[in-house]
Design a protein around this motif. Structure first.
Motif, PDB file in Angstrom:
ATOM      1  N   GLU A 129     -36.205  -3.002   0.735  1.00 53.23           N
ATOM      2  CA  GLU A 129     -36.865  -3.987  -0.113  1.00 53.23           C
ATOM      3  C   GLU A 129     -37.571  -5.048   0.721  1.00 53.23           C
ATOM      4  O   GLU A 129     -37.040  -5.518   1.730  1.00 53.23           O
ATOM      5  CB  GLU A 129     -35.844  -4.648  -1.041  1.00 53.23           C
ATOM      6  CG  GLU A 129     -36.465  -5.656  -2.012  1.00 53.23           C
ATOM      7  CD  GLU A 129     -35.475  -6.158  -3.035  1.00 53.23           C
ATOM      8  OE1 GLU A 129     -35.045  -5.357  -3.882  1.00 53.23           O
ATOM      9  OE2 GLU A 129     -35.121  -7.349  -2.968  1.00 53.23           O
ATOM     10  N   TYR A 130     -38.776  -5.407   0.297  1.00 51.83           N
ATOM     11  CA  TYR A 130     -39.567  -6.458   0.918  1.00 51.83           C
ATOM     12  C   TYR A 130     -40.040  -7.421  -0.166  1.00 51.83           C
ATOM     13  O   TYR A 130     -40.257  -7.027  -1.312  1.00 51.83           O
ATOM     14  CB  TYR A 130     -40.811  -5.887   1.605  1.00 51.83           C
ATOM     15  CG  TYR A 130     -40.558  -4.986   2.786  1.00 51.83           C
ATOM     16  CD1 TYR A 130     -40.596  -5.492   4.082  1.00 51.83           C
ATOM     17  CD2 TYR A 130     -40.300  -3.635   2.615  1.00 51.83           C
ATOM     18  CE1 TYR A 130     -40.386  -4.669   5.180  1.00 51.83           C
ATOM     19  CE2 TYR A 130     -40.083  -2.800   3.691  1.00 51.83           C
ATOM     20  CZ  TYR A 130     -40.131  -3.322   4.975  1.00 51.83           C
ATOM     21  OH  TYR A 130     -39.913  -2.500   6.049  1.00 51.83           O
ATOM     22  N   LYS A 131     -40.264  -8.661   0.251  1.00 50.09           N
ATOM     23  CA  LYS A 131     -40.926  -9.602  -0.641  1.00 50.09           C
ATOM     24  C   LYS A 131     -42.431  -9.468  -0.436  1.00 50.09           C
ATOM     25  O   LYS A 131     -42.893  -9.242   0.690  1.00 50.09           O
ATOM     26  CB  LYS A 131     -40.489 -11.035  -0.362  1.00 50.09           C
ATOM     27  CG  LYS A 131     -40.978 -12.011  -1.423  1.00 50.09           C
ATOM     28  CD  LYS A 131     -40.308 -13.361  -1.318  1.00 50.09           C
ATOM     29  CE  LYS A 131     -40.738 -14.248  -2.486  1.00 50.09           C
ATOM     30  NZ  LYS A 131     -40.088 -15.572  -2.464  1.00 50.09           N
ATOM     31  N   TYR A 150     -41.473  -8.336  -5.497  1.00 46.43           N
ATOM     32  CA  TYR A 150     -40.839  -7.550  -4.449  1.00 46.43           C
ATOM     33  C   TYR A 150     -41.295  -6.097  -4.530  1.00 46.43           C
ATOM     34  O   TYR A 150     -41.687  -5.606  -5.596  1.00 46.43           O
ATOM     35  CB  TYR A 150     -39.314  -7.613  -4.579  1.00 46.43           C
ATOM     36  CG  TYR A 150     -38.733  -8.979  -4.277  1.00 46.43           C
ATOM     37  CD1 TYR A 150     -38.176  -9.258  -3.030  1.00 46.43           C
ATOM     38  CD2 TYR A 150     -38.751  -9.993  -5.229  1.00 46.43           C
ATOM     39  CE1 TYR A 150     -37.647 -10.511  -2.747  1.00 46.43           C
ATOM     40  CE2 TYR A 150     -38.232 -11.244  -4.954  1.00 46.43           C
ATOM     41  CZ  TYR A 150     -37.683 -11.494  -3.711  1.00 46.43           C
ATOM     42  OH  TYR A 150     -37.168 -12.743  -3.436  1.00 46.43           O
ATOM     43  N   GLN A 173     -39.902  -2.227  -3.530  1.00 44.50           N
ATOM     44  CA  GLN A 173     -38.765  -1.394  -3.135  1.00 44.50           C
ATOM     45  C   GLN A 173     -39.270   0.002  -2.797  1.00 44.50           C
ATOM     46  O   GLN A 173     -39.975   0.616  -3.597  1.00 44.50           O
ATOM     47  CB  GLN A 173     -37.730  -1.312  -4.246  1.00 44.50           C
ATOM     48  CG  GLN A 173     -36.892  -2.548  -4.419  1.00 44.50           C
ATOM     49  CD  GLN A 173     -35.805  -2.369  -5.469  1.00 44.50           C
ATOM     50  OE1 GLN A 173     -35.817  -1.405  -6.233  1.00 44.50           O
ATOM     51  NE2 GLN A 173     -34.867  -3.293  -5.525  1.00 44.50           N
ATOM     52  N   GLY A 196     -40.263  -9.150   5.391  1.00 40.60           N
ATOM     53  CA  GLY A 196     -38.898  -8.645   5.527  1.00 40.60           C
ATOM     54  C   GLY A 196     -38.667  -8.090   6.917  1.00 40.60           C
ATOM     55  O   GLY A 196     -39.579  -8.026   7.748  1.00 40.60           O
TER      56      GLY A 196
END
Length: 375
Positions: free
Chosen positions: A5-7, A162, A164, A137
């Motif tokens: 997961e990243y913002k 976000y 994913q 991230g």
């Protein structure tokens, strides 16, 4: 399947485009559900219906075709869950599919997006106009071949957006055998007590944040409907709840990981938490403890370390004496186990944890293992 997961870092126009894609996803899911209600459509019918919707409604056409199919899959998953509950004759409500009004994500399969080689930028190449986004991230998604990334999900949360990535990979950790086995009894006074009389303090994240949450909720209730101040107040309430959720999740993960890495077998009660929260006096405290998330992470890390995680039936684990097996009835208010037969005196939860471990080792009352036993 691993989830990275990243913002997302994007401008207002890109965020608005993501919101539009999420609304289209909700529209397709609900429309497919209506088709099933009216015509008893099959999964294949719902997949074909996505193309019909794209031609009939111009706002649905820009969304990637596989993303539209993923939205139809969501409708079918709800339908299939209802069918499964009916076949299993689940007591009570069977979960008849409902229309969704608060969708917060859109899911792409393997088309409609492109990940740059540096692994720090994501470009959505369908017609929604989202464009190039920066990934914030520390995950190394670029180390995986693109073919292994099976799904991309864009999620809207209270503090931003976000991404994913669902990566098809099997994560295994080499477990250092310690020879230790443990039974755990989850509770409200202590987060859990193990068979060695060790206890973990219940953090009570929601209870600690409750005063601030009530204050923010009062401010929200005083604002005028459809005003900008109301939107800001809702955002502050949502962020406060999100913080509590993340605190609870982080605590559960760390405790589960510590428990698994230090033991070779873990046993716990197969509790029906859904039924337990019907008690209006204890529901808030049970939900605040988050036993379900904790036990899910214990099972996850147990499978990763390749150690057995055994769940046992909870019958009489607190009432039976762990020393001689005598039934000693006690109410929830009685916190000390005193056996009149053998004279054993110990904490109620410690006694239950020992009984849980004994059940797991004897395979009596065992309902299954959630992790394989090492060869």
């Amino acid at each position: 399947m691993l989830i990275h997961e990243y913002k997302l870092d994007g401008n207002k126009a890109q965020c608005a485009a993501i919101d539009e894609a999420i609304r289209v996803c909700q529209f397709i899911r609900n429309t497919c559900l209506r088709l099933w209600m009216d015509d008893h459509a099959t999964k294949n019918d719902l997949q074909k219906y996505c193309a019909v919707l794209a031609k009939e409604f111009p706002f649905a056409n820009p969304l990637n075709s596989q993303a539209r199919q993923a939205a139809a899959d969501r409708a079918w998953n709800a339908i299939q869950r209802f069918y499964d509950n009916c076949k299993a004759k689940k007591p009570g409500k069977k979960g008849y599919p409902r229309f969704q009004h608060d969708n917060r994500s859109v899911e792409y399969k393997q088309t409609g997006w492109k990940l740059e080689p540096d692994g720090r930028h994501l470009t959505l190449i369908d017609g929604c106009g989202i464009g190039r986004l920066r990934l914030v991230g520390t995950r190394d998604i670029e180390t995986f071949p693109i073919k292994q990334i099976k799904r991309l999900r864009l999620i809207r949360r209270a503090d931003g957006y976000y991404a994913q990535f669902a990566v098809q990979a099997h994560r295994v950790i080499e477990h250092e055998m310690t020879g230790a086995t443990v039974g755990i009894d989850v509770g409200l006074k202590a987060y859990y007590t193990d068979s060695n009389s060790n206890t973990i303090k219940n953090p009570r994240h929601y209870r600690k944040a409750e005063k601030r949450l009530k204050k923010l909720q009062r401010r929200l209730s005083r604002t005028a409907k459809k005003s900008n101040n109301r939107k800001k107040a809702r955002q502050r309430v949502a962020k406060a709840h999100l913080k509590v959720q993340r605190q609870r999740e982080d605590f559960a993960r760390k405790e589960a990981n510590a428990l698994v890495t230090s033991h070779d077998l873990i046993a716990y009660e197969d509790l029906k938490i859904v039924n337990m929260v019907r008690n209006r006096h204890l529901a808030k405290s049970i939900n605040d403890a988050g036993w379900g998330h904790f036990l899910q992470w214990v099972n996850y890390y147990g499978a990763m370390h390749d150690i057995p995680v055994v769940k046992v039936v909870p019958h009489f684990t607190s009432q039976n004496c762990s020393g001689c097996g005598t039934l000693v009835k006690k109410s929830l208010s009685v916190r000390t186990h005193i056996c009149p037969a053998c004279g054993l005196v110990m904490d109620r939860d410690h006694n239950a944890a020992v009984n849980i471990l004994n059940k797991a080792l004897s395979t009596v009352g065992q309902t299954g293992t959630d992790a394989p036993v090492s060869a």
